[in-house]
Scaffold this motif. Structure first.
Motif, PDB file in Angstrom:
ATOM      1  N   LEU A  84       0.728  -1.265   0.107  1.00  0.00           N
ATOM      2  CA  LEU A  84      -0.049   0.006  -0.092  1.00  0.00           C
ATOM      3  C   LEU A  84       0.686   1.268  -0.055  1.00  0.00           C
ATOM      4  N   VAL A  85       1.832   1.489   0.963  1.00  0.00           N
ATOM      5  CA  VAL A  85       2.621   2.477   0.907  1.00  0.00           C
ATOM      6  C   VAL A  85       3.427   2.648  -0.389  1.00  0.00           C
ATOM      7  N   LEU A  86       3.976   1.533  -0.873  1.00  0.00           N
ATOM      8  CA  LEU A  86       4.650   1.564  -1.970  1.00  0.00           C
ATOM      9  C   LEU A  86       3.947   2.058  -3.142  1.00  0.00           C
ATOM     10  N   ALA A  87       2.692   1.622  -3.268  1.00  0.00           N
ATOM     11  CA  ALA A  87       1.923   2.036  -4.322  1.00  0.00           C
ATOM     12  C   ALA A  87       1.710   3.551  -4.503  1.00  0.00           C
ATOM     13  N   CYS A  88       1.150   4.094  -3.273  1.00  0.00           N
ATOM     14  CA  CYS A  88       0.809   5.455  -3.187  1.00  0.00           C
ATOM     15  C   CYS A  88       1.902   6.368  -3.167  1.00  0.00           C
ATOM     16  N   LEU A  89       3.228   6.271  -3.010  1.00  0.00           N
ATOM     17  CA  LEU A  89       4.254   6.950  -3.035  1.00  0.00           C
ATOM     18  C   LEU A  89       5.195   7.079  -4.259  1.00  0.00           C
ATOM     19  N   LEU A  90       4.766   6.123  -5.320  1.00  0.00           N
ATOM     20  CA  LEU A  90       5.676   5.836  -6.499  1.00  0.00           C
ATOM     21  C   LEU A  90       5.670   6.994  -7.489  1.00  0.00           C
ATOM     22  N   LEU A  91       4.672   7.869  -7.622  1.00  0.00           N
ATOM     23  CA  LEU A  91       4.644   8.919  -8.588  1.00  0.00           C
ATOM     24  C   LEU A  91       5.337   9.941  -7.884  1.00  0.00           C
ATOM     25  N   PRO A  92       5.075  10.232  -6.679  1.00  0.00           N
ATOM     26  CA  PRO A  92       5.893  11.452  -6.260  1.00  0.00           C
ATOM     27  C   PRO A  92       7.345  11.050  -6.039  1.00  0.00           C
ATOM     28  N   LYS A 130      11.660  13.107 -18.184  1.00  0.00           N
ATOM     29  CA  LYS A 130      10.354  12.873 -17.213  1.00  0.00           C
ATOM     30  C   LYS A 130      10.414  11.288 -16.995  1.00  0.00           C
ATOM     31  N   GLN A 131      11.428  10.366 -17.151  1.00  0.00           N
ATOM     32  CA  GLN A 131      11.512   9.272 -17.244  1.00  0.00           C
ATOM     33  C   GLN A 131      10.978   8.623 -15.916  1.00  0.00           C
ATOM     34  N   GLY A 132      11.282   9.266 -14.842  1.00  0.00           N
ATOM     35  CA  GLY A 132      10.937   8.819 -13.274  1.00  0.00           C
ATOM     36  C   GLY A 132       9.815   8.831 -13.088  1.00  0.00           C
ATOM     37  N   VAL A 133       8.820   9.736 -13.840  1.00  0.00           N
ATOM     38  CA  VAL A 133       7.509   9.712 -13.755  1.00  0.00           C
ATOM     39  C   VAL A 133       6.825   8.608 -14.403  1.00  0.00           C
ATOM     40  N   ALA A 134       7.321   8.344 -15.792  1.00  0.00           N
ATOM     41  CA  ALA A 134       7.151   7.633 -16.749  1.00  0.00           C
ATOM     42  C   ALA A 134       7.087   6.049 -15.960  1.00  0.00           C
ATOM     43  N   SER A 135       8.349   5.840 -15.356  1.00  0.00           N
ATOM     44  CA  SER A 135       8.531   4.701 -14.594  1.00  0.00           C
ATOM     45  C   SER A 135       7.795   4.419 -13.476  1.00  0.00           C
ATOM     46  N   ALA A 136       7.323   5.484 -12.604  1.00  0.00           N
ATOM     47  CA  ALA A 136       6.366   5.534 -11.461  1.00  0.00           C
ATOM     48  C   ALA A 136       5.064   5.154 -12.148  1.00  0.00           C
ATOM     49  N   VAL A 137       4.585   5.246 -13.096  1.00  0.00           N
ATOM     50  CA  VAL A 137       3.476   5.216 -13.874  1.00  0.00           C
ATOM     51  C   VAL A 137       3.146   3.607 -14.063  1.00  0.00           C
ATOM     52  N   ASN A 138       4.279   3.062 -14.750  1.00  0.00           N
ATOM     53  CA  ASN A 138       4.576   1.780 -14.942  1.00  0.00           C
ATOM     54  C   ASN A 138       4.511   0.854 -13.604  1.00  0.00           C
ATOM     55  N   ASP A 139       5.180   1.363 -12.586  1.00  0.00           N
ATOM     56  CA  ASP A 139       5.260   0.638 -11.113  1.00  0.00           C
ATOM     57  C   ASP A 139       3.597   0.596 -10.646  1.00  0.00           C
ATOM     58  N   THR A 140       3.402   1.797 -10.682  1.00  0.00           N
ATOM     59  CA  THR A 140       2.195   1.980  -9.883  1.00  0.00           C
ATOM     60  C   THR A 140       1.007   1.028 -10.524  1.00  0.00           C
ATOM     61  N   VAL A 174      13.080   3.158  -4.754  1.00  0.00           N
ATOM     62  CA  VAL A 174      13.860   2.221  -5.297  1.00  0.00           C
ATOM     63  C   VAL A 174      13.640   2.012  -6.940  1.00  0.00           C
ATOM     64  N   MET A 175      12.190   1.772  -6.985  1.00  0.00           N
ATOM     65  CA  MET A 175      11.650   1.019  -8.180  1.00  0.00           C
ATOM     66  C   MET A 175      11.646   1.868  -9.327  1.00  0.00           C
ATOM     67  N   PRO A 176      10.947   3.254  -9.282  1.00  0.00           N
ATOM     68  CA  PRO A 176      11.115   4.103 -10.437  1.00  0.00           C
ATOM     69  C   PRO A 176      12.425   4.353 -10.594  1.00  0.00           C
ATOM     70  N   ALA A 177      13.431   4.651 -10.000  1.00  0.00           N
ATOM     71  CA  ALA A 177      14.724   5.210 -10.238  1.00  0.00           C
ATOM     72  C   ALA A 177      15.554   4.032 -10.883  1.00  0.00           C
ATOM     73  N   THR A 178      15.166   2.806 -10.693  1.00  0.00           N
ATOM     74  CA  THR A 178      16.057   1.745 -11.466  1.00  0.00           C
ATOM     75  C   THR A 178      15.660   1.756 -12.971  1.00  0.00           C
ATOM     76  N   LEU A 179      14.182   1.815 -13.323  1.00  0.00           N
ATOM     77  CA  LEU A 179      14.029   2.023 -14.768  1.00  0.00           C
ATOM     78  C   LEU A 179      14.474   3.345 -15.453  1.00  0.00           C
ATOM     79  N   SER A 180      14.490   4.293 -14.742  1.00  0.00           N
ATOM     80  CA  SER A 180      14.596   5.573 -15.363  1.00  0.00           C
ATOM     81  C   SER A 180      15.894   5.943 -15.527  1.00  0.00           C
TER      82      SER A 180
END
Length: 548
Positions: free
Chosen positions: A71-79, A401-411, A130-136
């Motif tokens: 739950l915490v992971l999902a809601c914080l990915l985009l920010p 904006k790859q970090g945000v795109a990665s966060a969308v993918n992860d969310t 961690v998660m969005p940073a790896t892909l971006s």
């Protein structure tokens, strides 16, 4: 301050000119990072019985030991993804690993259920960085002509990491106690922190202000919606807390969309979802994770409670899933341009649905071969979806904006997994209780409620009833099998509907549908303001989607 900015800009520029060896090393570190996050999502499932015995945790507390992290992971990915874009993606990765490592050490010191839940929630905060940073980091480092291959490898590792988590936790529990899983998390996080110091960083060169209002709105929307979904199997879909939270989450998401449309520097340009390639990626990721995690939730109970597999044997039984996923993810740069996004993703989702339907052949004493061939059909579908959907999302967004795109993918992954578990769990519980209800009259009144709660409790009650218990065990096992097939049927129909959506909406091999949308938008802009640059209204190069 100026010197620091100059040094940072030079460092960011250098990431695009890394040597091949440096890029491979960055890819290796990124894959280890995403694998750590996803294995942490699933590894504790196999340890819940031991945690319950040692900590006296209730069933609700055990649920939140797992779901608090998600739950915490999902809601914080985009920010978190936006912060990485703004201040540096390697810095975000290091921060996330540090928080994750410290939070993984905490359960080795504090042992109550509440403290364990809090520690897992804090670990979710770290994982969100961690998660969005790896892909971006990958998409910033690799040139466009090599990016799909790197993203394919990353996505293949991400898609296989759930099975890796089951295997790892099964091996650890075979030799040591449940605390060994947290030792593994902490040591892996610390080791990866050191390795991350050796890779190059990148960030958004424009350094636009962070949209804090948007971050609060989307974080709240995802958190409230996922909370409602997580509670659905326990409370039921008609409970006010469930549908109220889900409705509130949708309302907040709509408010977020209106706010973002009026922002000069939005956290996420919501007009991206009107792009066929971006929408295909988001829908595809959501639904194949929905099917995947819903299948895991039900099938693991089937293997352990009906077929008698140990946790390690269960993980080994699921291991063949990794082979098609990894092979097809790596092969994405070869088959995706030839077949096109529409054909690849719709076929992948359809194969997942077919594999789920084929599980109807399973019975109370099925041999392993009856399980493995539907699993391989599903795995082939997952492999076809994994890398192309991620590439579609990342390719639709500008490099900065790859970090945000990665966060969308992860969310979308996290929300899809949560919904899949909730749907599968709810159908399983409802059908199991309905099938078993006619037989409960044969039991002592004190045993009826426990037997109707779950197959595990019913088998425990049966073991205490003597000769009468054999009859209860048979009834409960049959009821679970019928409920499992109903659950898989619902997942299959849902995934097939997603395949139909993709077949209609997604761009084909020549990208003609995407170009048609872009031409229409261009004409509208020309009518209003005259000629426009070679970008669509989402700020994306029009050539980015033509690959289909």
């Amino acid at each position: 301050m100026v010197d620091a900015r100059v040094r940072s800009d030079q460092n960011d520029a250098s990431i695009t000119s890394l040597s091949s060896r440096s890029r491979v090393w960055l890819l290796t570190v990124a894959c280890m990072g995403v694998s750590l996050v996803i294995t942490s999502m699933v590894a504790l499932n196999t340890a819940l019985p031991d945690i319950a015995v040692e900590t006296a945790a209730t069933q609700t507390q055990l649920t939140w030991v797992v779901d608090g992290y998600t739950l915490v992971l999902a809601c914080l990915l985009l920010p978190a993804g936006a912060l990485g874009d703004r201040y540096g993606r390697r810095g975000a990765l290091l921060l996330g690993l540090a928080v994750f490592t410290v939070a993984s050490i905490a359960p080795l010191i504090f042992g109550s259920p509440v403290e364990l839940i809090i520690a897992r929630a804090v670990a979710g905060i770290g994982a969100a960085f961690v998660m969005p940073a790896t892909l971006s980091l990958l998409t910033a480092a690799y040139p466009r002509d090599e990016r799909n291959k790197a993203v394919g490898i990353w996505a293949g590792v991400a898609g296989s990491s759930a099975v890796i988590g089951f295997l790892g936790s099964g091996v650890l529990l075979h030799f040591w106690s449940w605390q060994s899983i947290f030792w593994a998390f902490a040591l892996s996080g610390a080791g990866l922190f050191v390795l991350t110091l050796t890779v190059a960083s990148s960030r958004d060169q424009e350094a636009t202000p962070l949209d804090w209002l948007g971050a609060v709105l989307i974080g709240g929307a995802v958190a409230i919606f996922v909370f409602g979904v997580v509670e659905a199997p326990v409370r039921g879909w008609t409970h006010p807390a469930v549908y109220g939270c889900m409705a509130a989450g949708v309302v907040l998401a709509i408010v977020f969309a209106f706010v973002e449309l009026r922002r000069t520097h939005p956290l996420l340009d919501v007009r991206l979802f009107a792009r066929p390639d971006f929408a295909t990626g988001a829908v595809g990721v959501t639904f194949f994770f929905l099917a995947n995690f819903g299948f895991f939730f039900v099938s693991m109970q089937y293997m352990q409670l009906l077929l008698g597999y140990t946790p390690l044997q269960t993980a080994l039984a699921l291991a063949p899933l990794m082979v098609p996923v990894l092979i097809l993810s790596v092969a994405t740069p070869w088959f995706l341009p030839r077949a096109g996004l529409r054909l690849v993703v719709s076929t992948g989702l359809l194969l997942i649905a077919v594999g789920l339907f084929c599980t109807r052949i399973l019975d109370l004493n099925s041999p392993y071969v009856d399980l493995v061939w539907p699993l391989l059909i599903m795995a082939t579908g997952i492999g076809l979806c994994t890398a192309p959907t991620t590439s579609a999302i990342m390719g639709a967004v500008p490099d900065e904006k790859q970090g945000v795109a990665s966060a969308v993918n992860d969310t979308t992954r996290e929300v899809g997994a949560a919904i899949g578990i909730a749907v599968a769990g709810s159908v399983l519980a409802a059908q199991y209780g309905q099938q078993l209800q006619p037989h409960l009259a044969l039991l002592p009144e004190a045993a009826r409620e426990s037997a109707s709660n779950s197959l595990a409790e019913a088998l425990a009650v049966a073991a205490r009833l003597g000769p009468q218990g054999a009859q209860l065990s048979e009834f409960a096992r049959t009821a679970f099998l019928d409920a499992m097939q109903a659950s898989f049927t619902v997942l299959a129909l849902t995934t097939a509907a997603a395949a139909a959506f993709v077949a209609i909406w997604s761009p084909g091999r020549d990208g003609e549908q995407l170009r048609a949308v872009q031409r229409l938008r261009s004409r509208r802009r020309d009518e209003v303001s005259g000629p426009v640059p070679d970008h669509d209204d989402a700020g994306v190069r029009t050539t980015a989607g033509d690959r289909g």
